[in-house]
Design a protein around this motif. Structure first.
Motif, PDB file in Angstrom:
ATOM      1  N   GLN A  30     -57.037  -7.983  38.985  1.00  0.00           N
ATOM      2  CA  GLN A  30     -55.422  -8.499  38.461  1.00  0.00           C
ATOM      3  C   GLN A  30     -54.755  -8.717  40.128  1.00  0.00           C
ATOM      4  N   LEU A  31     -54.453  -9.801  40.489  1.00  0.00           N
ATOM      5  CA  LEU A  31     -53.548 -10.013  41.432  1.00  0.00           C
ATOM      6  C   LEU A  31     -52.488 -11.428  41.588  1.00  0.00           C
ATOM      7  N   ASN A  32     -51.668 -10.461  42.226  1.00  0.00           N
ATOM      8  CA  ASN A  32     -50.138 -10.956  42.612  1.00  0.00           C
ATOM      9  C   ASN A  32     -49.405 -11.185  43.488  1.00  0.00           C
ATOM     10  N   TRP A  33     -49.201 -12.754  43.622  1.00  0.00           N
ATOM     11  CA  TRP A  33     -48.445 -12.433  44.861  1.00  0.00           C
ATOM     12  C   TRP A  33     -47.282 -12.548  45.654  1.00  0.00           C
ATOM     13  N   ILE A  34     -46.512 -12.005  45.682  1.00  0.00           N
ATOM     14  CA  ILE A  34     -44.959 -11.792  46.422  1.00  0.00           C
ATOM     15  C   ILE A  34     -44.389 -12.210  47.342  1.00  0.00           C
ATOM     16  N   LEU A  35     -43.817 -12.910  47.645  1.00  0.00           N
ATOM     17  CA  LEU A  35     -43.445 -13.636  49.205  1.00  0.00           C
ATOM     18  C   LEU A  35     -41.905 -14.251  49.393  1.00  0.00           C
ATOM     19  N   ARG A  36     -41.811 -14.296  49.842  1.00  0.00           N
ATOM     20  CA  ARG A  36     -39.504 -14.377  50.208  1.00  0.00           C
ATOM     21  C   ARG A  36     -39.689 -16.441  51.155  1.00  0.00           C
ATOM     22  N   LYS A  37     -41.060 -16.834  50.874  1.00  0.00           N
ATOM     23  CA  LYS A  37     -40.807 -18.201  51.540  1.00  0.00           C
ATOM     24  C   LYS A  37     -40.853 -18.996  50.658  1.00  0.00           C
ATOM     25  N   ARG A  60     -55.710 -20.183  39.337  1.00  0.00           N
ATOM     26  CA  ARG A  60     -54.895 -19.813  38.814  1.00  0.00           C
ATOM     27  C   ARG A  60     -55.826 -18.013  38.460  1.00  0.00           C
ATOM     28  N   LYS A  61     -56.338 -17.351  39.118  1.00  0.00           N
ATOM     29  CA  LYS A  61     -56.745 -16.496  38.955  1.00  0.00           C
ATOM     30  C   LYS A  61     -55.424 -15.073  40.415  1.00  0.00           C
ATOM     31  N   LEU A  62     -54.493 -15.775  40.523  1.00  0.00           N
ATOM     32  CA  LEU A  62     -53.312 -16.030  40.826  1.00  0.00           C
ATOM     33  C   LEU A  62     -52.556 -15.220  40.810  1.00  0.00           C
ATOM     34  N   ASN A  63     -51.264 -14.819  40.405  1.00  0.00           N
ATOM     35  CA  ASN A  63     -49.599 -14.604  39.588  1.00  0.00           C
ATOM     36  C   ASN A  63     -49.689 -15.407  41.267  1.00  0.00           C
ATOM     37  N   VAL A  64     -48.528 -16.093  41.471  1.00  0.00           N
ATOM     38  CA  VAL A  64     -47.566 -16.394  42.781  1.00  0.00           C
ATOM     39  C   VAL A  64     -46.203 -16.607  42.183  1.00  0.00           C
ATOM     40  N   TYR A  65     -45.293 -15.702  42.984  1.00  0.00           N
ATOM     41  CA  TYR A  65     -44.163 -15.757  42.707  1.00  0.00           C
ATOM     42  C   TYR A  65     -43.200 -16.113  44.229  1.00  0.00           C
ATOM     43  N   THR A  66     -42.191 -16.844  44.092  1.00  0.00           N
ATOM     44  CA  THR A  66     -41.916 -17.232  45.092  1.00  0.00           C
ATOM     45  C   THR A  66     -40.338 -18.130  45.085  1.00  0.00           C
ATOM     46  N   PRO A  67     -39.202 -18.493  45.706  1.00  0.00           N
ATOM     47  CA  PRO A  67     -39.141 -17.421  46.495  1.00  0.00           C
ATOM     48  C   PRO A  67     -38.672 -15.839  46.128  1.00  0.00           C
TER      49      PRO A  67
END
Length: 453
Positions: A227-234, A266-273
């Motif tokens: 499972q993939l999650n991407w955490i960014l501040r942008k 949708r194979k990646l959960n994105v959390y931003t900012p």
């Protein structure tokens, strides 16, 4: 220059430190090199699988090449893109093994402090007449060396920024560091068991983070429980995707296209900012607690974290040296307005040399990515120009020191084989640097771009 019988000390045997040694060799100036690692280019070996953006023609220093061509060294194809491993094996090691250079390199030698002999930072009288005193731990034994000048080329790679918001450690980050990889793991090979079928969070918005995610997405195809999650501040993903089809560098545009496609799959959960505040560990894994658009959000059941949030300079060993650093970037002061990532990419930073690199401490220079502090806009080729100018000045050739001998395309030397990566090795980064492939997430900028390390 005072103390003319003493060597010039070079701290760090990465690309810029070795280039300094090459220029000093040609100028017939004595030198000594201290490298904390067990090999030259040690930092690059930590990402040996990564293929850099810039081709060989921008990665080889002119003085180093001149020395190598006097031997049976076989030059690489100047248009090909090397991996970290290839940079070390094809270029750094042959250069370091030259008889003019090898006897002067001390490996496994960590510099603990640099100052003026017998004087602390506050003492002024007679300061410029005193040699530098360098405290070095070599294989566990502390030795003091004297030098008439110092070139600090230690880079920033071993000083990763924390994942916490505001550039500080998140609560629990230190306690859970065995689950955090600061850098670029080789997820397809030696690090595969650490990440396959795991719930992984990648933190950072630069090319290093993007490539970690793309590699992990390949792993996900073979190990579908990954499972993939991407955490960014942008604030917006448009800055992450870049120019795509309109990018002046086609392959870099392809990178943006690929990561956008992964996000849309949708194979990646994105959390931003998302601004990380706290990490906790329970029976079902790590909880990442942070601020998401003004609300407290928790990301649950994370097994492993990959941090690609940039690096910062280590200033501890030069605490007793009189420095002039920019308050925000921690760069050499006169470079700050040239390299500010809020304004510049690596392709728009103009060449500079000895004059801009001076500190109040005479005969002391910070070069390479460390001279840029926290700014991610550094180019390896720019570092070569820095040491050429500094060494020319040390040799008494002021005219050569003031002359600019660096020509780059307007886009910098950012190029990549992300689209196909046919030569093997995970593609990553942008501007080839000692701390290559790292983007300072806090600045929210990229190097026309690691990195960029």
């Amino acid at each position: 220059m005072q103390n003319n019988n003493l060597p010039i000390a070079i701290i760090g045997a990465g690309p810029i430190g070795l280039a300094a040694a090459a220029h000093l060799t040609l100028q017939k100036l004595p030198f000594i090199v201290f490298e904390a690692g067990k090999s030259v280019g040690q930092n690059m070996l930590s990402w040996n699988h990564v293929r850099v953006f810039s081709p060989w023609k921008y990665n080889i220093d002119t003085a180093a090449e001149e020395l190598l061509l006097q031997t049976d060294w076989i030059a690489p194809n100047k248009d090909e893109l090397p991996t970290g491993q290839e940079l070390v094996e094809v270029y750094f090691r042959p250069l370091s093994n030259l008889p003019q250079i090898k006897p002067h390199i001390h490996l496994n030698s960590k510099v603990l402090s640099i100052g003026r002999k017998g004087l602390d930072k506050m003492k002024t009288w007679g300061r410029e007449d005193k040699p530098f005193s360098i405290k070095v731990e070599e294989d566990g034994v502390v030795t003091y060396y004297e030098a008439k000048a110092v070139i600090d080329a230690t880079g920033t790679w071993n000083q990763p920024n924390p994942i916490g918001s505001g550039g500080v450690l998140a609560e629990g980050e230190e306690e859970l560091k065995e689950h955090i990889y600061y850098g670029i793991p080789n997820v397809k090979n030696e690090d595969l068991d650490r990440y396959k079928n795991k719930n992984i969070a990648v933190v950072g918005g630069g090319h290093s983070a993007i490539n970690a995610l793309l590699d992990l997405a390949d792993i996900q195809k073979e190990y579908p429980q990954t499972q993939l999650n991407w955490i960014l501040r942008k604030d917006t993903m448009d800055r992450v995707y870049g120019g795509k089809e309109d990018d002046a560098l086609e392959a870099r545009g392809a990178l943006g296209i690929r990561i956008e496609k992964l996000v849309n799959s949708r194979k990646l959960n994105v959390y931003t900012p998302f601004h990380i505040l706290k990490l906790t560990k329970g029976e079902k894994g790590i909880q990442i607690i942070g601020d998401l658009n003004g609300d407290i959000e928790t990301i649950n059941q994370i097994d492993e974290i990959i941090s690609n949030t940039g690096s910062r300079p280590n200033l501890d060993m030069i605490r007793e040296v009189r420095l002039d650093l920019d308050a925000s970037l921690e760069s050499v002061f006169d470079l700050a307005e040239l390299i500010d990532p809020n304004i510049h990419s690596c392709g728009s930073v103009r060449p500079h040399g000895e004059k801009e690199l001076r500190h109040p401490e005479k005969d002391f220079y910070i070069v390479g990515s460390k001279s840029y502090g926290r700014a991610p806009t550094f180019l390896m080729a720019t570092g070569y120009e820095q040491v050429r100018s500094v060494v020319a000045y040390m040799a008494g050739d002021v005219e050569a020191a003031e002359r600019v001998e660096l020509n780059l395309p307007e886009t910098g030397v950012c190029s990549t084989d992300f689209a196909t990566n046919e030569k093997g090795g995970s593609a990553g980064g942008c501007c080839t640097t000692e701390s290559d492939l790292v983007e300072t997430e806090a600045s929210g900028s990229s190097c026309g771009t690691s990195g960029c390390n």
